[in-house]
Design a protein around this motif. Structure first.
Motif, short mmCIF file in Angstrom:
data_model
loop_
_atom_site.label_atom_id
_atom_site.label_comp_id
_atom_site.label_asym_id
_atom_site.label_seq_id
_atom_site.Cartn_x
_atom_site.Cartn_y
_atom_site.Cartn_z
N LEU A 1 1.29 8.64 1.11
CA LEU A 1 2.79 8.76 1.37
C LEU A 1 3.45 9.49 0.17
O LEU A 1 4.52 10.35 0.57
N SER A 2 2.88 9.67 -0.88
CA SER A 2 3.77 10.52 -2.16
C SER A 2 3.24 11.92 -1.96
O SER A 2 3.99 12.61 -2.43
N LYS A 3 2.29 12.10 -1.06
CA LYS A 3 1.89 13.62 -0.89
C LYS A 3 2.46 14.27 0.10
O LYS A 3 2.84 15.61 0.14
N THR B 1 10.94 15.44 1.62
CA THR B 1 10.04 16.81 1.50
C THR B 1 8.88 16.43 0.86
O THR B 1 8.55 15.42 0.21
N ALA B 2 7.79 17.20 1.02
CA ALA B 2 6.71 17.01 0.32
C ALA B 2 6.80 17.13 -1.18
O ALA B 2 7.23 18.20 -1.60
N GLU B 3 6.14 16.36 -1.58
CA GLU B 3 6.08 16.55 -3.24
C GLU B 3 4.92 17.11 -3.96
O GLU B 3 5.05 17.80 -4.91
N ASP B 4 3.86 17.46 -2.94
CA ASP B 4 2.64 18.13 -3.37
C ASP B 4 2.86 19.63 -3.52
O ASP B 4 3.26 19.85 -2.25
N GLN C 1 0.86 -1.36 0.06
CA GLN C 1 -0.08 0.03 -0.16
C GLN C 1 1.05 1.18 -0.05
O GLN C 1 2.14 1.27 0.38
N ASN C 2 0.41 2.38 -0.34
CA ASN C 2 0.96 3.62 -0.37
C ASN C 2 0.27 4.66 0.36
O ASN C 2 0.60 6.00 -0.05
N ASP C 3 -0.75 4.35 1.08
CA ASP C 3 -1.29 5.41 1.94
C ASP C 3 -1.37 5.02 3.45
O ASP C 3 -1.52 3.73 3.62
N MET C 4 -1.11 5.90 4.29
CA MET C 4 -1.04 5.44 5.87
C MET C 4 -1.73 4.58 6.24
O MET C 4 -1.69 3.72 7.09
N LYS C 5 -3.29 5.11 6.05
CA LYS C 5 -4.30 4.44 6.92
C LYS C 5 -4.58 3.09 6.12
O LYS C 5 -4.86 2.31 7.03
N ARG C 6 -4.03 3.01 4.81
CA ARG C 6 -4.29 1.60 4.26
C ARG C 6 -3.33 0.82 4.95
O ARG C 6 -3.56 -0.45 5.11
#
Lengths: 129, 497, 150
Positions: free
Chosen positions: B353-355, B430-433, B290-295
């Motif tokens: 995670l990507s944002k 660093t934040a990519e968003d 997964q790529n999302d903290m919650k998931r």
């Protein structure tokens, strides 16, 4: 347990399972309702034969009295399934308002991850040997 | 004494009634809810002390004697679960009050949350199989409302899956109860323990497996876990946190209660160990993808359930003691992880995670809270997760189940790996968003999270540290709970008299 | 309501409304030893309000009852739980019932039990729930408070 009522339980349950496996929300809900009925009927069936009303002090020891417990259990289960299924219907209505569709949707994030995985696999197989 | 047993159920329900009457007075609702839950926490601590001093406590509802009336029983296991779950429920409530837009726009939040609390308390205290079903339904009905609270499209979609799966499990539960009643003529658990032992072994196995499937769906063990990572992450964060911490553990509690009390075994159960191993492995592999903290954290719920089933599957005092301690540690840790994730979401607006990135510089407190809870989850000494896992692993080694212990160690390593993945993605870098970078440059105004949210998370992480600090005492209590579970004669005697 | 209302239905409902409420109360009080009880009584009362809704839409419903449905729900829950607690306070077990009988001279002897108060609670909860359902799901002519943009 009489054969006939056992048969009804079985038929209701299998029809319920069939409907549950559909992709349309309204059928799924109907399926769940049928399965709930079947489970409640099963509770009644396991209670044994019908008999006199089981009121404390209203019968002698020789009277054949109906077993009150499964009836109480079934009544509780009926009320609960009634409540939950009506909530489910309300949610289904909301879903219809939001999407104008009756289908159960896929999980978007899950599908995305699956795509990523497939892309990875393809890259792995086409890597230079 | 009987008052102590009844209060954890009655007080939240009373408060829920008052909170419904005070439908549009948020402050009043908050006072009632927090007050009731503080009282319940105090009550459950007294109950634990009473059980510690005098042994199993029981009360007959309505004064009807044991196999007829509904029994409430609290043994050491129930008391431990009750204390930790009520503490968790209270901290999440405070967090929810702090988070903007959770209870403010939703007049039903407090009543429903309190009803859910009553349901959880009833599941831990009931000594009656059908009453357990009712307790489940109270909890679930409330959870249906909570998971769809707000009614966003994503929530409705996942809430639907959640409701359908749980309704199916409940229907199967009714069928299971009907079969148990047909075979024994009773639904009182102490009475069942006596009567099921007299049944032919084939019937016993059938009933045992059927109830395992029912509770397995609720507890999300392999292969019945698929609904969980899909439905939990979409709810509001306090709701996800309390579900993650509590609801699956109620399922695990029921598995442990029924498998030890109704269907006792004296050697390791292969089917439970295999389920445990697969639950652990599939859960953690799912988390890695997964790529999302919650998931990620939702898949870890599944993975950690495996450890609990593993300890139970050994059917030794050491193994079950490890499980009891492990659940006791999991409830606050898992909830704290989600609450920390909620703090990240509150300050950045995302959990992908990507944002998100570089949170350690912006909110060092959140980073520290997350790190402590994550390391505890992965089982790094001297944190509480280590003690629980060590207990289970030692029990497994002494039972000679080397394969499953090997699996559990690998899973532990993978858990650490995926915690590091979150750490690197969210707190370092660093934040990519670009919008998030903008927010960072705007200064602290947007990043500041409400005091109550931070306070509740700090308190819950504090609880997990306290568990590590008092691990010796708690492990002794867990061992006593395990002895009571594996030799339920005191329980049966107390109920049947 | 933009549609025309049916005069026959309207008049019938007006005639029946109070009778139904009375019947629901009868069922509530008769429930201890005879068919009836809080749940059945509550359902009959809900039917009365349901008929109001069918005849005149949600505006007629809101005119016929001014107390918010949530208050019914809350007071009902309070009634039911407090009945259980009273027996706790008097040194009995939770939800233990007691039977009272009173001699009301002209009306004869009346026998009742503390279960009646629990039943009143159930009655109110059922009624409150149904009213809430009618109000929330049956919002008339697009004024559904739940209406959201997809």
């Amino acid at each position: 347990m009489s054969f006939f009522s056992a048969l009804i339980v079985a038929v209701l349950f299998s029809v319920g399972v069939y409907l549950l496996l559909q992709r349309t929300l309204s059928r799924i809900i109907l399926g769940l309702a049928l399965m709930a009925h079947s489970a409640n009927l099963l509770l009644m069936v396991v209670g044994g034969r019908a008999g006199k009303a089981p009121i404390l002090g209203a019968f002698g020891p020789e009277d054949s009295v109906a077993d009150p417990l499964p009836q109480a259990l079934a009544l509780t289960a009926i009320v609960i399934s009634f409540g939950v299924i009506s909530f489910l219907l309300a949610i289904a209505y909301r879903s219809w308002v939001l999407t104008q569709d009756d289908e159960v949707e896929d999980d978007v994030e899950d599908a995305r991850i699956a795509q990523l995985g497939e892309a990875e696999m393809r890259r792995w197989w086409s890597r230079p040997k | 004494m009987s008052v102590l047993l009844v209060l954890p159920i009655v007080l939240p329900l009373l408060a829920a009634a008052l909170a419904i009457i005070a439908y549009n007075h948020r402050t009043l609702q908050r006072i009632v809810a927090v007050g009731a839950l503080i009282a319940v926490v105090a009550d459950s601590v007294f109950l634990l002390l009473a059980v510690e001093r005098d042994g199993v406590q029981s009360v007959q509802m309505g004064g009807w004697p044991a196999p007829l009336g509904i029994t409430l029983v609290v043994d050491m296991f129930s008391a431990l679960m009750l204390v930790i779950s009520m503490v968790t429920v209270l901290s999440v409530l405070i967090y929810a009050i702090g988070q903007p837009g959770v209870d403010q726009d939703q007049p039903v939040f407090h009543p429903v949350y309190l009803v859910m609390t009553a349901g959880v308390a009833l599941s831990f205290t009931t000594g009656d199989l059908f009453n357990l079903f009712v307790a489940y339904e109270i909890t679930l009905a409330a959870s249906y409302v909570l998971i769809t609270l707000g009614g966003r499209r994503e929530q409705i979609r996942s809430g639907m899956t959640y409701i359908i799966i749980n309704l199916l499990a409940s229907t199967l539960f009714v069928v299971g109860i009907a079969w148990v009643y047909a075979a024994t003529g009773t639904v009182n658990m102490a009475d069942l323990a006596v009567k099921i032992a007299q049944l032919p072994s084939g019937t016993q196995t059938a009933l045992s497996m059927f109830l395992l499937v029912v509770f397995g769906i609720k507890a999300a063990i392999f292969p019945l876990f698929f609904w969980l990572p899909d439905s939990y992450p979409t709810a509001r964060m306090p709701v996800t946190a309390v579900f993650a911490g509590l609801l699956t553990k109620v399922g695990v509690y029921s598995i442990i209660r029924t498998q030890t009390l109704l269907f006792p075994q004296h050697r390791p159960s292969t089917i439970l160990l295999v389920c445990a191993g697969l639950t652990m492995v599939i859960g953690v592999l799912g988390a890695i993808a997964q790529n999302d903290m919650k998931r990620i954290l939702s898949f870890h719920i599944v993975s950690q359930i495996g450890y609990m089933i593993l300890g139970l599957g050994l059917f030794s005092v050491a193994g079950v003691a490890g499980t009891v301690f492990f659940i006791f540690h999991q409830i606050p840790v898992k909830t704290a992880l989600f609450l920390a994730t909620g703090l990240v979401e509150q300050s950045t607006g995302s959990t992908a995670l990507s944002k998100v990135g570089g949170m350690i510089r912006r909110t060092p407190l959140v980073a520290a809270l997350f790190l402590l809870a994550a390391l505890s989850l992965a089982g790094i000494p001297p944190l509480s997760g280590f003690v629980g896992k060590l207990g289970i692993i030692q029990a497994g080694l002494s039972a000679g189940e080397y394969a499953i212990i090997g699996v559990s160690l690998v899973v532990s390593l993978l858990t650490l790996f995926s915690m590091i993945k979150i750490w690197n993605g969210v707190f370092l870098g660093t934040a990519e968003d670009p919008t998030l970078r903008l927010a960072a440059s705007e200064g602290e105004t947007r990043l500041a999270t409400p005091l109550l949210m931070r306070g509740a998370t700090v308190a819950l992480v504090g609880v997990t540290l306290a568990i590590a600090l008092f691990a010796g005492t708690l492990f002794d209590l867990s061992e006593r709970a395990a002895q009571g579970l594996l030799d339920p004669s005191a329980y049966i005697e107390k109920v049947l008299g | 309501m933009t549609q025309r209302r049916s005069v026959i239905l309207d008049l019938c409902v007006q005639a029946e409304f109070h009778t139904l409420l009375l019947l629901s109360l009868y069922l509530l009080f008769a429930g201890h030893n005879q068919p009836g009880g809080g749940f059945a009584g509550g359902l009959v009362a809900s039917c009365a309000f349901g008929l109001r809704y069918v005849a005149g839409g949600s505006s007629a419903l809101s005119r016929s009852i001014s107390i918010p449905a949530t208050t019914f729900l809350g007071v009902g829950m309070l009634f039911a739980i407090l009945t259980g607690c009273v027996s706790l306070l008097t040194g009995h077990e939770f939800l233990e019932s007691a039977i009272f009988s009173a001699d009301l001279m002209v009306l004869g002897t009346v026998k009742t039990s503390s279960v009646l108060f629990f039943d009143i609670g159930v009655y109110l909860v059922v009624l409150g729930m149904s009213l809430l359902l009618l109000q929330q799901l049956g919002g008339a002519d697009g004024t559904d408070p739940d209406e959201v943009q997809p």
